[in-house]
Design an enzyme around this catalytic site. Structure first.
Site, PDB file in Angstrom:
ATOM      1  N   LYS A  19       6.390  -1.845   1.802  1.00 53.78           N
ATOM      2  CA  LYS A  19       5.232  -1.256   2.501  1.00 53.78           C
ATOM      3  C   LYS A  19       4.088  -2.261   2.412  1.00 53.78           C
ATOM      4  O   LYS A  19       3.144  -2.120   1.628  1.00 53.78           O
ATOM      5  CB  LYS A  19       4.889   0.114   1.899  1.00 53.78           C
ATOM      6  CG  LYS A  19       4.148   1.018   2.870  1.00 53.78           C
ATOM      7  CD  LYS A  19       4.291   2.472   2.499  1.00 53.78           C
ATOM      8  CE  LYS A  19       3.375   3.410   3.258  1.00 53.78           C
ATOM      9  NZ  LYS A  19       3.454   3.389   4.717  1.00 53.78           N
ATOM     10  N   TYR A  53       0.819  -1.207   0.000  1.00 49.34           N
ATOM     11  CA  TYR A  53       0.000   0.000   0.000  1.00 49.34           C
ATOM     12  C   TYR A  53       0.856   1.262   0.000  1.00 49.34           C
ATOM     13  O   TYR A  53       2.077   1.193   0.211  1.00 49.34           O
ATOM     14  CB  TYR A  53      -0.945   0.010   1.210  1.00 49.34           C
ATOM     15  CG  TYR A  53      -0.282   0.350   2.531  1.00 49.34           C
ATOM     16  CD1 TYR A  53       0.509  -0.576   3.210  1.00 49.34           C
ATOM     17  CD2 TYR A  53      -0.419   1.616   3.094  1.00 49.34           C
ATOM     18  CE1 TYR A  53       1.118  -0.248   4.414  1.00 49.34           C
ATOM     19  CE2 TYR A  53       0.188   1.948   4.302  1.00 49.34           C
ATOM     20  CZ  TYR A  53       0.959   1.010   4.954  1.00 49.34           C
ATOM     21  OH  TYR A  53       1.574   1.336   6.132  1.00 49.34           O
ATOM     22  N   GLU A  69      12.700   2.898  13.788  1.00 44.24           N
ATOM     23  CA  GLU A  69      11.704   3.850  13.280  1.00 44.24           C
ATOM     24  C   GLU A  69      10.452   3.693  14.140  1.00 44.24           C
ATOM     25  O   GLU A  69      10.392   2.834  15.010  1.00 44.24           O
ATOM     26  CB  GLU A  69      11.379   3.575  11.802  1.00 44.24           C
ATOM     27  CG  GLU A  69      10.734   2.218  11.541  1.00 44.24           C
ATOM     28  CD  GLU A  69      10.348   2.004  10.077  1.00 44.24           C
ATOM     29  OE1 GLU A  69      10.145   2.992   9.340  1.00 44.24           O
ATOM     30  OE2 GLU A  69      10.229   0.824   9.683  1.00 44.24           O
ATOM     31  N   LEU A  91      11.257   1.465   6.732  1.00 48.31           N
ATOM     32  CA  LEU A  91      10.611   1.917   5.505  1.00 48.31           C
ATOM     33  C   LEU A  91      11.284   3.237   5.135  1.00 48.31           C
ATOM     34  O   LEU A  91      11.379   4.131   5.969  1.00 48.31           O
ATOM     35  CB  LEU A  91       9.115   2.147   5.720  1.00 48.31           C
ATOM     36  CG  LEU A  91       8.439   2.594   4.432  1.00 48.31           C
ATOM     37  CD1 LEU A  91       8.150   1.387   3.540  1.00 48.31           C
ATOM     38  CD2 LEU A  91       7.181   3.375   4.694  1.00 48.31           C
TER      39      LEU A  91
HETATM   40  N1  PDD Z   1       3.156   5.336   7.246  1.00 48.44           N
HETATM   41  N2  PDD Z   1       7.853   4.091   8.559  1.00 48.44           N
HETATM   42  C1  PDD Z   1       6.711   3.400   8.615  1.00 48.44           C
HETATM   43  C2  PDD Z   1       6.712   2.055   9.275  1.00 48.44           C
HETATM   44  C3  PDD Z   1       5.529   3.932   8.053  1.00 48.44           C
HETATM   45  O1  PDD Z   1       4.382   3.223   8.106  1.00 48.44           O
HETATM   46  C4  PDD Z   1       5.572   5.225   7.462  1.00 48.44           C
HETATM   47  C5  PDD Z   1       4.353   5.854   6.850  1.00 48.44           C
HETATM   48  C6  PDD Z   1       6.787   5.924   7.436  1.00 48.44           C
HETATM   49  C7  PDD Z   1       6.921   7.281   6.805  1.00 48.44           C
HETATM   50  O2  PDD Z   1       6.853   7.211   5.389  1.00 48.44           O
HETATM   51  P1  PDD Z   1       6.359   8.447   4.509  1.00 48.44           P
HETATM   52  O3  PDD Z   1       7.168   9.613   4.901  1.00 48.44           O
HETATM   53  O4  PDD Z   1       6.643   8.012   3.118  1.00 48.44           O
HETATM   54  O5  PDD Z   1       4.895   8.648   4.788  1.00 48.44           O
HETATM   55  C8  PDD Z   1       7.915   5.316   7.988  1.00 48.44           C
HETATM   56  C9  PDD Z   1       1.917   5.751   6.626  1.00 48.44           C
HETATM   57  C10 PDD Z   1       1.657   7.222   6.722  1.00 48.44           C
HETATM   58  C11 PDD Z   1       0.787   4.884   7.169  1.00 48.44           C
HETATM   59  O6  PDD Z   1       1.008   3.680   7.260  1.00 48.44           O
HETATM   60  O7  PDD Z   1      -0.287   5.393   7.465  1.00 48.44           O
END
Ligand code: PDD
Length: 281
Positions: A147, A33, A179, A203
């Site tokens: 993801k 996703y 993270e 991620l």
């Molecule tokens: N999550 N690390 C993890 C485990 C994440 O699920 C996310 C983002 C990030 C940050 O990635 P980005 O800057 O590309 O949004 C880091 C999304 C927002 C979610 O699962 O809702």
């Protein structure tokens, strides 16, 4: 203005959209996703999100349902159709629908789902006050750069954090902070800003990349390096990044104040720079 959904080419109201109960996303979490947002009419980092989606799908042998330009066009159409100005776009690809069997089905068509709803922004008071985080053991798999829909460890960690009155949980693996359950992690040591390096245990966030690129213009030394848990405990400042939270100050870590116990100047400067960056695009 209305919340809408797209399922394999068909648009509908979000509340009316359905997929099969035999969908492998539902039965196995067998999918990937993206969460994307717009600022006004501009979709933020769309190329980067789509290329990460493609990379995630390739890692687990899921076929892309359309070319990247077609995905791009469908996303822009959805933004127009829903009519909100700040939109949260969710895209999910799964290995399709088939009788339940762990082995990939002989033939299946990727299920392509998208939803469009108004972005829920972080309340201003929360941004100004900063948030609390707690650490938790990283029990995730060795492909955290994908993801994937399999978010059970993240869900459990985030719930444990919420029960402890915290906003986010930080995964710690072999003494290293990795993270958050849904965000990337940065720690400030004087003018040096450290974030764990890309690899299989984080991620690689789109927001993280932007923040890394903005730091040097503010005279910060940006450093992608392992972040030891014990160092995180004595950081001057800690902040989190993601599409939904942008750059968010952490003021308590495991119940102890971070730095002065209020949002730090470095984090505030980076959040301001991030906001200018998104407005200029
Ligand atoms: N999550 N690390 C993890 C485990 C994440 O699920 C996310 C983002 C990030 C940050 O990635 P980005 O800057 O590309 O949004 C880091 C999304 C927002 C979610 O699962 O809702």
């Amino acid at each position: 203005m209305s919340e809408i959904a797209f399922v394999n080419g068909t648009w509908s109201a979000l509340s009316e959209a359905v997929v099969s109960i035999q969908d492998r996303g539902f039965q196995f979490g067998d999918g990937v996703y993206e969460v994307i947002r717009t600022y006004g009419k501009a979709v933020f980092g769309l190329r980067e999100h789509l290329s990460r989606l493609q990379a995630s799908a390739a890692e687990i042998d899921i076929l892309m349902p359309a070319s990247l330009p077609s995905l791009d066009a469908a996303i822009r159409l959805g933004c127009e159709k829903c009519g909100f100005s700040d939109i949260q776009i969710y895209i999910q690809l799964t290995r399709g629908s088939a009788p339940r069997n762990h082995v990939y089905p002989d033939s299946s068509q990727t299920t392509w789902v998208m939803t469009f709803r108004e972005t829920k922004k972080i309340p201003q008071e929360m941004r100004e006050a900063g948030v609390s985080i707690v650490s938790t053991e990283d029990i995730r798999w060795a492909k955290c750069h994908v993801k994937s829909l399999n978010l059970l460890p993240n869900v459990l960690a985030k719930e444990a954090a919420a029960r402890a009155g915290a906003f986010e949980a930080i995964f710690v693996r072999e003494g290293k902070a990795m993270e958050g359950a849904a965000s990337n992690l940065f720690a400030v040591f004087n003018r040096r800003i450290v974030t764990p390096p890309k690899g299989p245990y984080i991620l690689s966030g789109i927001t993280r990349e932007v923040v890394l690129s903005l730091g040097p213009s503010l005279d910060f030394e940006m450093c992608e390096a392992p972040l030891l848990f014990k160092d995180l405990c004595v950081a001057d400042e800690i902040f989190l990044t993601s599409t939904t939270i942008e750059v968010l100050s952490v003021v308590r870590f495991n119940g102890t104040p971070v730095g002065q116990g209020q949002p730090g100047k470095t984090t505030q400067a980076l959040h301001k720079a991030f906001q200018s960056y998104v407005q200029e695009r």
